[in-house]
Design an enzyme around this catalytic site. Structure first.
Site, short mmCIF file in Angstrom:
data_model
loop_
_atom_site.label_atom_id
_atom_site.label_comp_id
_atom_site.label_asym_id
_atom_site.label_seq_id
_atom_site.Cartn_x
_atom_site.Cartn_y
_atom_site.Cartn_z
N ASN A 82 40.06 2.42 -14.59
CA ASN A 82 41.35 2.39 -13.90
C ASN A 82 41.65 1.03 -13.30
O ASN A 82 42.81 0.71 -13.05
CB ASN A 82 41.32 3.48 -12.80
CG ASN A 82 42.45 3.32 -11.81
OD1 ASN A 82 43.60 3.63 -12.13
ND2 ASN A 82 42.14 2.81 -10.62
N ALA A 83 40.61 0.20 -13.07
CA ALA A 83 40.81 -1.07 -12.38
C ALA A 83 41.81 -1.94 -13.15
O ALA A 83 41.69 -2.11 -14.37
CB ALA A 83 39.48 -1.82 -12.25
N GLY A 84 42.77 -2.46 -12.44
CA GLY A 84 43.75 -3.32 -13.11
C GLY A 84 44.52 -4.16 -12.11
O GLY A 84 44.66 -3.78 -10.94
N THR A 86 47.97 -7.12 -11.70
CA THR A 86 49.14 -7.76 -12.32
C THR A 86 49.20 -9.21 -11.85
O THR A 86 48.79 -9.54 -10.74
CB THR A 86 50.47 -7.08 -11.91
OG1 THR A 86 50.52 -6.98 -10.49
CG2 THR A 86 50.63 -5.72 -12.54
N ASP A 88 52.41 -11.02 -12.66
CA ASP A 88 53.67 -11.04 -13.41
C ASP A 88 54.35 -12.41 -13.35
O ASP A 88 54.26 -13.14 -12.35
CB ASP A 88 54.65 -10.01 -12.83
CG ASP A 88 54.19 -8.57 -13.08
OD1 ASP A 88 53.18 -8.37 -13.78
OD2 ASP A 88 54.87 -7.65 -12.57
N GLN A 141 57.24 -5.26 -21.32
CA GLN A 141 58.02 -5.40 -20.07
C GLN A 141 58.29 -6.86 -19.81
O GLN A 141 57.36 -7.69 -19.88
CB GLN A 141 57.25 -4.76 -18.90
CG GLN A 141 57.81 -5.06 -17.52
CD GLN A 141 59.23 -4.55 -17.31
OE1 GLN A 141 59.62 -3.51 -17.81
NE2 GLN A 141 60.02 -5.32 -16.58
N TYR A 147 49.94 -8.65 -18.95
CA TYR A 147 49.62 -7.25 -18.62
C TYR A 147 49.92 -6.33 -19.81
O TYR A 147 49.11 -5.46 -20.16
CB TYR A 147 50.46 -6.84 -17.41
CG TYR A 147 50.20 -5.48 -16.83
CD1 TYR A 147 49.23 -5.30 -15.85
CD2 TYR A 147 50.95 -4.38 -17.23
CE1 TYR A 147 49.01 -4.04 -15.29
CE2 TYR A 147 50.74 -3.12 -16.67
CZ TYR A 147 49.77 -2.96 -15.69
OH TYR A 147 49.56 -1.72 -15.14
N TYR A 179 55.87 4.13 -13.91
CA TYR A 179 55.90 3.51 -12.58
C TYR A 179 55.52 4.54 -11.53
O TYR A 179 56.18 5.57 -11.38
CB TYR A 179 57.29 2.91 -12.32
CG TYR A 179 57.48 1.59 -13.07
CD1 TYR A 179 57.43 0.39 -12.40
CD2 TYR A 179 57.66 1.57 -14.45
CE1 TYR A 179 57.57 -0.82 -13.07
CE2 TYR A 179 57.81 0.36 -15.13
CZ TYR A 179 57.76 -0.83 -14.44
OH TYR A 179 57.89 -2.02 -15.11
N1 CAA Z 1 65.43 -7.84 -18.78
C1 CAA Z 1 66.21 -8.92 -18.96
N2 CAA Z 1 66.34 -9.89 -18.08
C2 CAA Z 1 65.64 -9.80 -16.94
C3 CAA Z 1 64.80 -8.71 -16.67
C4 CAA Z 1 64.73 -7.70 -17.64
N3 CAA Z 1 63.96 -6.61 -17.47
N4 CAA Z 1 64.22 -8.89 -15.47
C5 CAA Z 1 64.70 -10.06 -14.99
N5 CAA Z 1 65.56 -10.61 -15.89
C6 CAA Z 1 66.30 -11.85 -15.78
C7 CAA Z 1 67.09 -11.92 -14.47
O1 CAA Z 1 68.31 -11.23 -14.61
C8 CAA Z 1 67.27 -13.41 -14.31
O2 CAA Z 1 68.29 -13.86 -15.15
P1 CAA Z 1 69.35 -14.93 -14.63
O3 CAA Z 1 68.53 -16.13 -14.21
O4 CAA Z 1 70.19 -15.18 -15.83
O5 CAA Z 1 70.04 -14.27 -13.49
C9 CAA Z 1 65.98 -13.98 -14.85
O6 CAA Z 1 65.40 -12.94 -15.69
C10 CAA Z 1 64.99 -14.34 -13.78
O7 CAA Z 1 64.76 -13.18 -12.96
P2 CAA Z 1 64.05 -13.32 -11.57
O8 CAA Z 1 64.95 -14.03 -10.59
O9 CAA Z 1 63.51 -11.98 -11.14
O10 CAA Z 1 62.90 -14.35 -11.96
P3 CAA Z 1 61.52 -14.61 -11.36
O11 CAA Z 1 60.92 -15.70 -12.16
O12 CAA Z 1 61.62 -14.77 -9.87
O13 CAA Z 1 60.71 -13.23 -11.59
C11 CAA Z 1 59.70 -11.47 -12.79
C12 CAA Z 1 60.58 -12.74 -12.88
C13 CAA Z 1 58.32 -11.88 -12.29
C14 CAA Z 1 59.57 -10.92 -14.20
C15 CAA Z 1 60.31 -10.45 -11.82
O14 CAA Z 1 61.60 -10.13 -12.28
C16 CAA Z 1 59.50 -9.18 -11.75
O15 CAA Z 1 58.53 -9.09 -11.02
N6 CAA Z 1 59.88 -8.14 -12.54
C17 CAA Z 1 59.16 -6.88 -12.55
C18 CAA Z 1 58.12 -6.85 -13.63
C19 CAA Z 1 57.52 -5.47 -13.67
O16 CAA Z 1 58.19 -4.48 -13.94
N7 CAA Z 1 56.22 -5.37 -13.40
C20 CAA Z 1 55.59 -4.10 -13.38
C21 CAA Z 1 54.58 -4.09 -12.27
S1 CAA Z 1 53.95 -2.47 -11.99
C22 CAA Z 1 52.99 -2.17 -13.30
O17 CAA Z 1 52.75 -2.98 -14.13
C23 CAA Z 1 52.41 -0.79 -13.35
C24 CAA Z 1 52.63 -0.16 -14.66
O18 CAA Z 1 51.69 -0.10 -15.45
C25 CAA Z 1 53.93 0.43 -14.98
#
Ligand code: CAA
Length: 240
Positions: A82-84, A86, A88, A141, A147, A179
């Site tokens: 389970n250890a994991g 992120t 991102d 994603q 990840y 999520y």
């Molecule tokens: N699809 C398309 N475009 C996206 C997007 C998406 N899903 N998410 C962000 N963007 C775009 C934004 O709209 C933005 O575009 P503009 O500059 O044109 O406005 C651009 O990407 C940059 O977005 P951010 O300002 O958010 O950029 P950032 O560099 O600060 O962060 C990121 C980018 C790190 C990906 C941040 O958006 C983030 O953390 N996203 C969530 C990622 C995620 O879902 N992680 C899951 C963690 S939980 C997990 O992993 C458990 C599991 O198993 C499910």
């Protein structure tokens, strides 16, 4: 004698719920944790389940940790990887270290734990390995090439090892959570998370217990004909 289960990353979030579900099933449970000593101590105080520290991404440390558990608690018959973590970030901003650390812990951890425990399961003719993959390893994603690759790798690892374990009574399955309301998901920016939750047909984040119930089923005595499978528990967010 109760079978011994080791749950990596077992002191909080999904791992904690898995520990409790396996204990409820009558297993002797040991939680592994990576570094958060305070959280681990609080977990043991609250649940009475021992917490053992080692880095699952470190091959030697994992072999030593599992050997100690086997000597002091009993042979490990159930493993939940389970250890994991992120790290991102979009690819053009992601460092090699962010890539490597996620691969080392999330995917390398599965290999290391299996190396430490699978041979014994094979010899004894019974074993359960459950690997926690992810919806994001199935669907990809934005911001998670590291990840998603590691989690997708876990799904391949599961199917390959399942074939090796099948004739020895060792089942190897994966769960792909969506999520879930854990610290990991709480770290996703609120505006981004809001959009993600809007796409979950069930209309909410998952709870750790939703995942733990699936793990308990896969670890149960009767789950003998299910191996190499991936159980999706994601509120309907990704169906295929
Ligand atoms: N699809 C398309 N475009 C996206 C997007 C998406 N899903 N998410 C962000 N963007 C775009 C934004 O709209 C933005 O575009 P503009 O500059 O044109 O406005 C651009 O990407 C940059 O977005 P951010 O300002 O958010 O950029 P950032 O560099 O600060 O962060 C990121 C980018 C790190 C990906 C941040 O958006 C983030 O953390 N996203 C969530 C990622 C995620 O879902 N992680 C899951 C963690 S939980 C997990 O992993 C458990 C599991 O198993 C499910």
């Amino acid at each position: 004698m109760a079978r011994v289960a080791v749950v990596t990353g077992g002191t909080r979030g999904i791992g904690k719920a898995i520990c409790l579900a396996l204990r409820e099933q009558g297993r002797t449970v040991v939680a592994n944790y990576g570094g958060n000593v305070e959280k681990a101590a609080a977990f043991t105080r609250e649940t009475g389940i021992p917490a053992w520290q080692w880095d699952v991404g470190d091959h030697e440390a994992t072999l030593i940790g599992c050997e100690r558990v086997a000597n002091e608690v009993g042979p490990i018959e159930i493993v939940v990887n389970n250890a994991g973590i992120t790290r991102d970030g979009v690819l053009h901003k992601m460092s090699w270290e962010d890539w490597d650390e996620v691969m080392r812990i999330n995917l390398g951890g599965c290999f290391n734990m299996a190396k430490a425990t699978f041979p014994g399961m094979r010899e004894r003719g019974w074993g359960r390995i459950v690997n926690i993959g992810s919806l994001n390893g199935q669907a990809g994603q934005y911001g998670q090439v590291n990840y998603a690759s590691a989690k997708s790798g876990i799904h391949g690892f599961t199917k390959a090892l399942a074939q090796e374990g099948a004739k020895f009574g060792v089942t190897v399955n994966a769960i792909a959570p969506g999520y879930v309301d854990t610290d990991m998901v709480a770290a996703v920016p609120a505006n981004v998370l809001e959009k993600i939750v809007a796409k979950i047909p069930v209309g909410r984040l998952g709870h750790a217990e939703d995942i733990a119930r699936g793990v308990a089923f896969l670890c149960s005595e009767n789950a003998t004909f299910m191996t190499g499978s991936t159980m999706s528990i994601n509120g309907g967010q990704h169906m295929y």
